[in-house]
Design a protein around this motif. Structure first.
Motif, PDB file in Angstrom:
ATOM      1  N   SER A  18       0.783  -1.149  -0.162  1.00 28.73           N
ATOM      2  CA  SER A  18       0.076  -0.139   0.049  1.00 28.73           C
ATOM      3  C   SER A  18       0.776   1.310  -0.042  1.00 28.73           C
ATOM      4  N   ILE A  19       1.856   1.207   0.934  1.00 26.35           N
ATOM      5  CA  ILE A  19       2.668   2.486   0.966  1.00 26.35           C
ATOM      6  C   ILE A  19       3.429   2.740  -0.563  1.00 26.35           C
ATOM      7  N   VAL A  20       3.852   1.770  -1.001  1.00 19.97           N
ATOM      8  CA  VAL A  20       4.683   1.941  -2.172  1.00 19.97           C
ATOM      9  C   VAL A  20       3.913   2.322  -3.396  1.00 19.97           C
ATOM     10  N   GLU A  21       2.575   1.675  -3.392  1.00 19.98           N
ATOM     11  CA  GLU A  21       1.977   1.990  -4.340  1.00 19.98           C
ATOM     12  C   GLU A  21       1.294   3.512  -4.327  1.00 19.98           C
ATOM     13  N   ALA A  22       1.017   3.784  -2.991  1.00 19.44           N
ATOM     14  CA  ALA A  22       0.534   5.229  -2.930  1.00 19.44           C
ATOM     15  C   ALA A  22       1.629   6.135  -3.314  1.00 19.44           C
ATOM     16  N   ALA A  23       2.883   5.781  -3.005  1.00 22.18           N
ATOM     17  CA  ALA A  23       3.990   6.729  -3.222  1.00 22.18           C
ATOM     18  C   ALA A  23       4.267   6.888  -4.532  1.00 22.18           C
ATOM     19  N   GLN A  24       3.744   5.600  -5.428  1.00 26.52           N
ATOM     20  CA  GLN A  24       4.173   5.895  -6.742  1.00 26.52           C
ATOM     21  C   GLN A  24       3.246   6.586  -7.398  1.00 26.52           C
ATOM     22  N   GLU A  25       1.676   6.367  -6.914  1.00 26.43           N
ATOM     23  CA  GLU A  25       0.619   7.061  -7.602  1.00 26.43           C
ATOM     24  C   GLU A  25       0.846   8.743  -7.281  1.00 26.43           C
ATOM     25  N   PHE A  26       1.232   9.091  -6.219  1.00 25.66           N
ATOM     26  CA  PHE A  26       1.412  10.490  -5.860  1.00 25.66           C
ATOM     27  C   PHE A  26       3.030  10.904  -5.563  1.00 25.66           C
ATOM     28  N   PRO A  27       3.591  10.894  -6.713  1.00 27.49           N
ATOM     29  CA  PRO A  27       5.028  11.084  -6.445  1.00 27.49           C
ATOM     30  C   PRO A  27       5.454  12.788  -5.660  1.00 27.49           C
ATOM     31  N   ASP A  28       4.387  13.438  -5.947  1.00 26.82           N
ATOM     32  CA  ASP A  28       4.504  14.805  -5.187  1.00 26.82           C
ATOM     33  C   ASP A  28       4.916  14.824  -3.716  1.00 26.82           C
ATOM     34  N   ALA A  29       4.108  13.829  -3.024  1.00 24.73           N
ATOM     35  CA  ALA A  29       4.097  13.659  -1.695  1.00 24.73           C
ATOM     36  C   ALA A  29       5.355  13.695  -1.044  1.00 24.73           C
ATOM     37  N   GLN A  30       5.676  14.250   0.022  1.00 28.44           N
ATOM     38  CA  GLN A  30       6.727  14.226   0.588  1.00 28.44           C
ATOM     39  C   GLN A  30       7.115  13.386   1.699  1.00 28.44           C
ATOM     40  N   GLY A  31       6.265  12.425   1.748  1.00 22.13           N
ATOM     41  CA  GLY A  31       6.492  11.284   2.799  1.00 22.13           C
ATOM     42  C   GLY A  31       4.916  10.503   3.242  1.00 22.13           C
ATOM     43  N   VAL A  32       5.314   9.548   3.800  1.00 20.81           N
ATOM     44  CA  VAL A  32       3.915   8.768   4.327  1.00 20.81           C
ATOM     45  C   VAL A  32       3.895   8.797   5.891  1.00 20.81           C
ATOM     46  N   PHE A  33       2.811   9.176   6.394  1.00 17.35           N
ATOM     47  CA  PHE A  33       2.587   9.045   7.846  1.00 17.35           C
ATOM     48  C   PHE A  33       1.427   7.793   7.693  1.00 17.35           C
ATOM     49  N   VAL A  34       1.882   6.568   8.564  1.00 16.91           N
ATOM     50  CA  VAL A  34       1.187   5.423   8.668  1.00 16.91           C
ATOM     51  C   VAL A  34       0.546   5.365  10.239  1.00 16.91           C
ATOM     52  N   TYR A  35      -0.734   5.095  10.182  1.00 19.28           N
ATOM     53  CA  TYR A  35      -1.382   5.127  11.593  1.00 19.28           C
ATOM     54  C   TYR A  35      -2.003   3.780  11.791  1.00 19.28           C
ATOM     55  N   ASN A  36      -1.443   3.196  13.239  1.00 21.80           N
ATOM     56  CA  ASN A  36      -1.931   1.777  13.282  1.00 21.80           C
ATOM     57  C   ASN A  36      -3.097   1.723  14.004  1.00 21.80           C
ATOM     58  N   THR A  37      -3.935   0.847  13.873  1.00 22.30           N
ATOM     59  CA  THR A  37      -5.332   0.683  14.467  1.00 22.30           C
ATOM     60  C   THR A  37      -5.434  -0.412  15.292  1.00 22.30           C
ATOM     61  N   CYS A  38      -6.552  -0.849  15.922  1.00 30.63           N
ATOM     62  CA  CYS A  38      -6.587  -1.882  16.954  1.00 30.63           C
ATOM     63  C   CYS A  38      -6.332  -3.269  16.258  1.00 30.63           C
ATOM     64  N   SER A  39      -6.989  -3.256  15.067  1.00 34.21           N
ATOM     65  CA  SER A  39      -6.976  -4.802  14.725  1.00 34.21           C
ATOM     66  C   SER A  39      -5.356  -5.185  14.308  1.00 34.21           C
ATOM     67  N   THR A  40      -4.528  -4.186  13.773  1.00 33.71           N
ATOM     68  CA  THR A  40      -3.321  -4.534  13.024  1.00 33.71           C
ATOM     69  C   THR A  40      -2.386  -4.780  14.237  1.00 33.71           C
ATOM     70  N   ALA A  41      -2.818  -4.021  15.422  1.00 36.22           N
ATOM     71  CA  ALA A  41      -2.008  -3.967  16.396  1.00 36.22           C
ATOM     72  C   ALA A  41      -2.213  -5.417  17.160  1.00 36.22           C
ATOM     73  N   LEU A  42      -3.327  -5.944  17.263  1.00 37.88           N
ATOM     74  CA  LEU A  42      -3.832  -7.170  18.037  1.00 37.88           C
ATOM     75  C   LEU A  42      -3.104  -8.345  17.397  1.00 37.88           C
ATOM     76  N   ILE A  43      -3.001  -8.142  16.052  1.00 37.58           N
ATOM     77  CA  ILE A  43      -2.542  -9.357  15.283  1.00 37.58           C
ATOM     78  C   ILE A  43      -1.114  -9.379  15.323  1.00 37.58           C
ATOM     79  N   GLY A  44      -0.245  -8.282  15.805  1.00 32.72           N
ATOM     80  CA  GLY A  44       0.981  -8.238  15.820  1.00 32.72           C
ATOM     81  C   GLY A  44       1.830  -7.690  14.568  1.00 32.72           C
ATOM     82  N   ASP A  45       1.104  -6.967  13.655  1.00 32.24           N
ATOM     83  CA  ASP A  45       2.024  -6.585  12.578  1.00 32.24           C
ATOM     84  C   ASP A  45       2.980  -5.814  13.004  1.00 32.24           C
TER      85      ASP A  45
END
Ligand code: CFM
Length: 473
Positions: free
Chosen positions: A120-147
Motif C-alpha cells: 500500500s505504501i509503495v503503491e500510494a507513493a508511486q501514484e502520488f510522486p509529489d507527496a513528501q512522505g508517508v504517515f502510517v497510523y496503526n489501528t486496533c486490529s493490526t496491533a492485536l494481530i502483531g503486525d
C-alpha cells in the motif's frame, strides 16, 4: 441539581465527574473533597462521546500535515472519518482530499497484513510522486494481530526514498483521543524533528505549537506576529509541510496554543534542545493582546506590540461594542474537547456573557483547574459527559446558547436551544482579533435566528402531552 442527575441513577460512577464551583472551589457531586475526576477510563455502559487514540493521532496531530500520504493501517471502517469532519485547512488540499488505507480484510487479519501494508505504501507513493512522505497510523486490529508496522515503515522508507513515519496509535491504547495526541507528538519528535537544518536567519524564529488552522485560524494571528518582527518557522501542525517539522528545533521560542494536544512536543524540545516555551491563548482580545506582549517581551519588541494592539483594538471597537450590547447577559453552556472550554470562558466574558456550565470530552486535571479558576461561582463542570447528561443540562439549566460540536448540534436544535459549533466553527475563523468578531457574529445569528419564533411545539413531548394529542384526534 448536580448531585442528582436523573440519567445517572444507574451509573453512580458518573458523580465523581460532575461538580460545581462553590466558594471558589470544586465541589464534587458525590460529596467527596477530591478534585473532579478526569482522564480515567469511561465506565462500561456509559455512552461516552470520546474518540480513540487513533482518532487523536490521525485526526488531530498528524492529519493536518499537508504534503504526506495519510495512510491508515487497518480495516476500511477506520478511515470513515477521514473526510468532512475537521477543517484543518492548508494552502493546498492534498491532505483533505485524499485518504489512504491498507484495507485489511479477514484473510489479512488471519495471515498478517505486513505485506499488504508495504504494498500500500509503495503503491500510494508511486501514484502520488509529489507527496513528501508517508504517515502510517496503526489501528486496533493490526496491533492485536502483531503486525510490525515499524519494520515495514523502515523497509518502505528504503524503497521510496522519503520519510515513512509509523504512529503506534492503536485505538485501545488510552482512555480517549488525548493519548493519540501524545503518540503523535512523540513520534513526530523522534522521527522528524532535528533531521534537517532550516534555511535562513533563525535569530527571531518561533514555532506556533498546537494550532491546527481550523478554518484558517492561523491567518488571523500569523501576520500580527510577523509584523511584530518574528519569523514563524514551523506550525505544529496546521498548514505545515513535513519538511518544516524536520527543522523546527532551530526556533528560539515555542508558542503553545492548544495546551492539551501539543505541550508534549514543547517539553521534549525544551529537554533536548533547551528551547523555552510560553503558553498563550489566541482567542479573545485580552488573551491575543497578552500573547503578542509575551512574544514581544521575549525578543525585546514591546513597543511594536503596543502599536499593533492599539491599532487592532481601534479597528474593531465599534463592532465589538455593537455585539457586546446585543449579547450581554446571555448564559452559555460550553462543551468542547478540552482547552477551548477554558480559553473561551474569557472570550464570553469579554462579550458580556456568562458561562453557567462547562464540560470537556478528554480534559486532564490542568484543564479543569483552569476551568474552575475561570467559571463563575455556582457554575457546573462535567468531565466526559454523555448525551443524556447534556440533554439534562440543556433542559434543566436552560442556557441561552450551547457551544459544542456536530455530535451535539441536533440535540440542541431538537430542544430548541440556539447553538454554535465550537469545534469546526459555523463560519470562522474564531482566533485572533478578527476571529473574535466572527465568533460574536455567529453567536448573535444563532441567538436571533427567526426560527426560534416558529418553535411552537415541543419536539419531545412528555407522555401526558402525547395523551393530550391522541385525545384530540
Ligand atoms: Fe486542542 Fe484543538 Fe481542543 Fe484538540 Fe479536538 Fe479541535 Fe477541540 Mo474538536 S487540538 S484539544 S482534539 S484545541 S478537534 S482543534 S475543537 S475537540 S477543544
Amino acid at each position: 441539581m448536580s448531585g442528582c442527575f436523573r440519567c445517572n441513577l444507574t451509573i453512580p460512577e458518573r458523580q465523581s465527574h460532575i461538580a460545581v464551583k462553590k466558594g471558589g472551589k470544586c465541589a464534587r457531586s458525590d460529596g467527596s473533597a477530591e478534585f473532579i475526576e478526569s482522564n480515567t477510563r469511561t465506565t462500561p455502559g456509559d455512552m461516552t462521546e470520546r474518540g480513540c487514540t487513533y482518532a487523536g493521532c490521525r485526526g488531530v496531530v498528524g492529519g493536518p500535515v499537508k504534503d504526506v500520504i495519510q495512510l491508515t493501517h487497518g480495516p476500511v471502517g477506520c478511515a470513515f472519518f477521514s473526510w468532512g469532519y475537521r477543517p484543518h485547512v492548508a494552502d493546498t488540499d492534498f491532505h483533505m482530499k485524499y485518504t489512504f488505507i491498507s484495507d485489511m480484510n479477514e484473510t489479512n487479519i488471519v495471515f498478517g497484513g505486513e505485506k499488504r501494508l508495504l504494498q500500500s505504501i509503495v503503491e500510494a507513493a508511486q501514484e502520488f510522486p509529489d507527496a513528501q512522505g508517508v504517515f502510517v497510523y496503526n489501528t486496533c486490529s493490526t496491533a492485536l494481530i502483531g503486525d510490525d508496522g515499524r519494520d515495514v515503515a523502515k523497509q518502505a522508507e528504503a524503497l521510496i526514498g522519503k520519510p515513512v513515519v509509523f504512529f503506534e496509535c492503536e485505538g485501545f491504547r488510552g482512555v480517549s483521543q488525548s493519548a493519540g495526541h501524545h503518540v503523535g507528538n512523540e513520534t513526530i519528535f523522534k522521527h522528524l524533528v532535528g533531521s534537517e537544518e532550516p534555511v535562513g536567519d533563525t535569530s527571531t524564529a518561533i514555532n506556533i505549537i498546537g494550532d491546527y488552522n481550523i478554518k484558517n485560524d492561523l491567518r488571523t494571528f500569523e501576520p500580527l506576529f510577523e509584523e511584530l518582527g518574528v519569523r514563524i518557522l514551523t506550525r505544529f501542525t496546521g498548514n505545515v509541510s513535513v519538511n518544516d517539522l524536520k527543522s523546527m528545533h532551530r526556533a528560539r521560542l515555542n508558542v503553545v496554543h492548544c495546551q492539551r494536544s501539543a505541550t508534549y512536543i514543547a517539553e521534549m524540545m525544551h529537554d533536548k534542545y533547551g528551547t523555552p516555551y510560553i503558553d498563550v491563548t489566541l482567542f479573545g482580545i485580552q488573551a491575543m493582546s497578552a500573547a503578542l506582549r509575551k512574544v514581544a517581551a521575549f525578543f525585546g519588541l514591546e513597543a511594536k506590540a503596543e502599536e499593533i494592539i492599539a491599532r487592532e483594538l481601534g479597528r474593531m471597537q465599534s463592532q465589538l461594542d455593537y455585539y457586546r450590547h446585543r449579547l450581554s447577559g446571555k448564559r452559555i453552556f460550553i462543551y468542547q474537547g478540552a482547552p477551548r472550554a477554558w480559553h473561551w470562558i474569557e472570550m464570553f466574558r469579554e462579550l458580556g456573557m456568562e458561562t453557567i456550565a462547562a464540560a470537556t470530552t478528554f480534559g486532564h486535571q490542568d484543564d479543569y483547574e483552569k476551568i474552575f479558576e475561570r467559571i463563575q461561582e455556582g457554575g457546573l463542570v462535567i468531565d466526559n459527559p454523555n448525551v443524556l447528561e447534556l440533554e439534562e443540562v440543556l433542559e434543566t439549566y436552560k442556557p441561552d446558547l450551547f457551544v459544542s460540536g456536530n455530535k451535539e448540534k441536533y440535540v440542541a436544535y431538537k430542544l430548541g436551544v440556539p447553538f454554535v459549533n465550537g469545534h469546526t466553527y459555523d463560519t470562522g475563523p474564531y482566533a485572533g482579533f478578527s476571529g473574535m468578531l466572527n465568533f460574536a457574529r455567529d453567536i448573535d445569528r444563532a441567538l436571533t435566528s427567526p426560527v426560534w419564533k416558529l418553535l411552537h411545539t415541543n419536539a419531545r413531548p412528555v407522555p401526558e402531552q402525547l395523551h393530550a394529542l391522541s385525545d384530540a384526534t
